[in-house]
Write a protein that holds these residues in place. Sequence first.
Motif, PDB file in Angstrom:
ATOM      1  N   LYS A 191       0.838  -1.204   0.000  1.00  0.00           N
ATOM      2  CA  LYS A 191       0.000   0.000   0.000  1.00  0.00           C
ATOM      3  C   LYS A 191       0.874   1.256   0.000  1.00  0.00           C
ATOM      4  CE  LYS A 191      -4.002  -0.247   0.438  1.00  0.00           C
ATOM      5  NZ  LYS A 191      -5.092  -0.409  -0.557  1.00  0.00           N
ATOM      6  N   ASN A 247       2.682   1.691  -3.452  1.00  0.00           N
ATOM      7  CA  ASN A 247       1.832   2.186  -4.539  1.00  0.00           C
ATOM      8  C   ASN A 247       1.484   3.660  -4.366  1.00  0.00           C
ATOM      9  OD1 ASN A 247       1.757  -0.090  -6.124  1.00  0.00           O
ATOM     10  ND2 ASN A 247      -0.093  -0.919  -5.202  1.00  0.00           N
ATOM     11  N   LEU A 248       1.241   4.072  -3.123  1.00  0.00           N
ATOM     12  CA  LEU A 248       0.967   5.493  -2.872  1.00  0.00           C
ATOM     13  C   LEU A 248       2.196   6.340  -3.177  1.00  0.00           C
ATOM     14  CD1 LEU A 248      -1.136   5.224   0.405  1.00  0.00           C
ATOM     15  CD2 LEU A 248      -1.917   6.221  -1.756  1.00  0.00           C
ATOM     16  N   GLN A 296      -2.902  -0.675 -11.942  1.00  0.00           N
ATOM     17  CA  GLN A 296      -3.963  -1.601 -11.549  1.00  0.00           C
ATOM     18  C   GLN A 296      -3.847  -2.925 -12.287  1.00  0.00           C
ATOM     19  OE1 GLN A 296      -7.657   0.928 -11.772  1.00  0.00           O
ATOM     20  NE2 GLN A 296      -7.634   0.536  -9.568  1.00  0.00           N
ATOM     21  N   ALA A 352      -1.279  -4.809 -10.583  1.00  0.00           N
ATOM     22  CA  ALA A 352      -1.787  -5.339  -9.311  1.00  0.00           C
ATOM     23  C   ALA A 352      -2.541  -6.650  -9.544  1.00  0.00           C
ATOM     24  CB  ALA A 352      -2.696  -4.318  -8.628  1.00  0.00           C
ATOM     25  N   TYR A 407      -2.685  -6.025  -2.975  1.00  0.00           N
ATOM     26  CA  TYR A 407      -2.817  -5.923  -4.435  1.00  0.00           C
ATOM     27  C   TYR A 407      -4.271  -6.062  -4.878  1.00  0.00           C
ATOM     28  CZ  TYR A 407       2.238  -6.042  -5.242  1.00  0.00           C
ATOM     29  OH  TYR A 407       3.575  -5.726  -5.274  1.00  0.00           O
ATOM     30  N   GLU A 452      -6.878  -5.030  -3.218  1.00  0.00           N
ATOM     31  CA  GLU A 452      -7.514  -3.740  -2.942  1.00  0.00           C
ATOM     32  C   GLU A 452      -7.137  -2.699  -3.988  1.00  0.00           C
ATOM     33  OE1 GLU A 452      -7.853  -4.103   1.940  1.00  0.00           O
ATOM     34  OE2 GLU A 452      -6.730  -2.461   1.033  1.00  0.00           O
ATOM     35  N   ASP A 453      -5.849  -2.648  -4.344  1.00  0.00           N
ATOM     36  CA  ASP A 453      -5.419  -1.639  -5.303  1.00  0.00           C
ATOM     37  C   ASP A 453      -5.931  -1.924  -6.705  1.00  0.00           C
ATOM     38  OD1 ASP A 453      -4.167  -0.054  -3.468  1.00  0.00           O
ATOM     39  OD2 ASP A 453      -2.167  -0.860  -3.791  1.00  0.00           O
ATOM     40  N   SER A 474      -9.533   1.420  -3.349  1.00  0.00           N
ATOM     41  CA  SER A 474      -8.234   1.631  -3.989  1.00  0.00           C
ATOM     42  C   SER A 474      -7.933   3.112  -4.133  1.00  0.00           C
ATOM     43  CB  SER A 474      -8.226   0.958  -5.367  1.00  0.00           C
ATOM     44  OG  SER A 474      -7.094   1.355  -6.107  1.00  0.00           O
ATOM     45  N   SER A 475      -6.757   3.519  -3.662  1.00  0.00           N
ATOM     46  CA  SER A 475      -6.329   4.907  -3.844  1.00  0.00           C
ATOM     47  C   SER A 475      -6.096   5.198  -5.324  1.00  0.00           C
ATOM     48  CB  SER A 475      -5.046   5.170  -3.054  1.00  0.00           C
ATOM     49  OG  SER A 475      -5.265   4.995  -1.666  1.00  0.00           O
ATOM     50  N   ILE A 476      -5.720   4.172  -6.068  1.00  0.00           N
ATOM     51  CA  ILE A 476      -5.505   4.336  -7.507  1.00  0.00           C
ATOM     52  C   ILE A 476      -6.830   4.643  -8.189  1.00  0.00           C
ATOM     53  CG2 ILE A 476      -4.664   3.205  -9.598  1.00  0.00           C
ATOM     54  CD1 ILE A 476      -2.980   1.404  -7.714  1.00  0.00           C
TER      55      ILE A 476
END
Length: 499
Positions: free
Chosen positions: A90, A93-94, A172, A175, A291, A293-294, A318-320
């Motif tokens: 997490k 990825n951020l 994504q 991911a 992964y 979640e993203d 997902s923040s993405i």
Amino acid sequence: MSTFGTYSTAYSGMYTNQAALLATSTNLANVDTTGASKVQVTSADSSTTRSDGSTAVSGVTVASITRSRDIYLDSTYRTENADATYLSVKSGNLEYIDTLLSEYDTVTTDDDGNTVTTSGVEEVISDFFSAWETLSTTQSSNEDGHRVAVVTAARDLITRLTAIDEELQQVQADAVTAVEDGVDSLNDLAAQVAELNKQIVQAEAGGGEASYLRDQRDALLDEMSSLVNITVSEQSNGSVTVTLGGGTLVKGDKANTLAVEGTGATDDPLQVIWAASGDEADITSGSIAAYMEDADQTGYETIDASDLPYDFNTYATSSITMLRQTLNVLITTLALSINSLTTSGVDADGNTGLAFFTTIDDSEPLSITNIQVNPELVSDSDKVVTSTSSDNDDYSIASAICDLLSDTSLYENAGSSLSIINFYGAITTWLGTAGDTASSNYATQAALVTQLDYQRQAVFVISIDEEMSSMIKYQTAYAASARVMNTIDSMIESLLAVF
């Protein structure tokens, strides 16, 4: 105790210390073997029962040969390790998203010599509105060039936003691939654990010792814990049962298989299922959970004019996905608002105004993945609408478009009305805060896992100094028992000589 009884006692001392020396030799041989656990010999009094029912100590015996492991520390380590790898993904990825957005930023120097960093997205938005501002205040003699500049700025804006969106889509997609690869690895590790279970049970069934096999199994279990939230319990026969969210992953020499379904899209969610039953596996931590979640695209949706102003929130899993929807809302809202203005006016030739932005694929709604500047405007800039009439001094449409830059009723974030720049800034600020929080949480969790690993190693790690000390102790004890035997031999020889 009889003379021959003493002989037996001395022999038991030699045998036990020889076994201890063998264990020490094994430890020294594996001092540099990754994951090797210290082997210890536990001794116990050897006793015999007399005919009168009393018990007499008759030396020493090897009670057990065991590894130095703390199953509770192992269990805690695996639980915390799953959380650490989850946070690692997490946070990573951020951090990547932040780097991605920063790649589009521009750095300039102001009049005082200070370095000023401007968001790339904010810059292209400002350039777009600046082009309209210039067009709305221009003289008719320069109008053609400024109309072209408006079209060019609009295309630059779309290019910048779609480029970011495409990179986020790739993250994504990566991911999804990571989930698939992670599940494949988990299945392989589970199969190896099942095979080691079988070998360990066979090796220890007759009283044998299989420390090296148990070490291999523990290493595999540690690796599995980085992927998902497993629970491990050892059975009386030496095998382990591995469960995942209440489902059995490994039991004895059998391993159940997991499979991946879906793409992560809202209408095709990504799932990890038990291959045999089709039930969804309850994965709550580990890299696979992160992964998943993203890769989740829930929260990304198209919008139309009836949705405006679109009330955006930061609740996406997902923040993405959240950032993708931010860009989608930003450009779609702007496009629909501008289209409603341009279609209400006339172009330079007095014709009914065209939509400034159109879809690439007419069968799909307008969105960040399906938007372009109207091709008719690209080929003929006279079709860019600036007014509601054919009056040469009428730039009311162009002025109204300029006003959209500061219109605080155009965007909403969790109920708060914002201008386009403030809307984008609010979301990127939220992402920055989320990234800092995730990074801090990961650092804390990683430190905890490292501390737990130190505690585990304090129990099972092999120390040369400790083993050398033990070797001297066992050698001395072995020599002492041998000397006792020699003494008894001499005594027996003397007794025989008398007769």
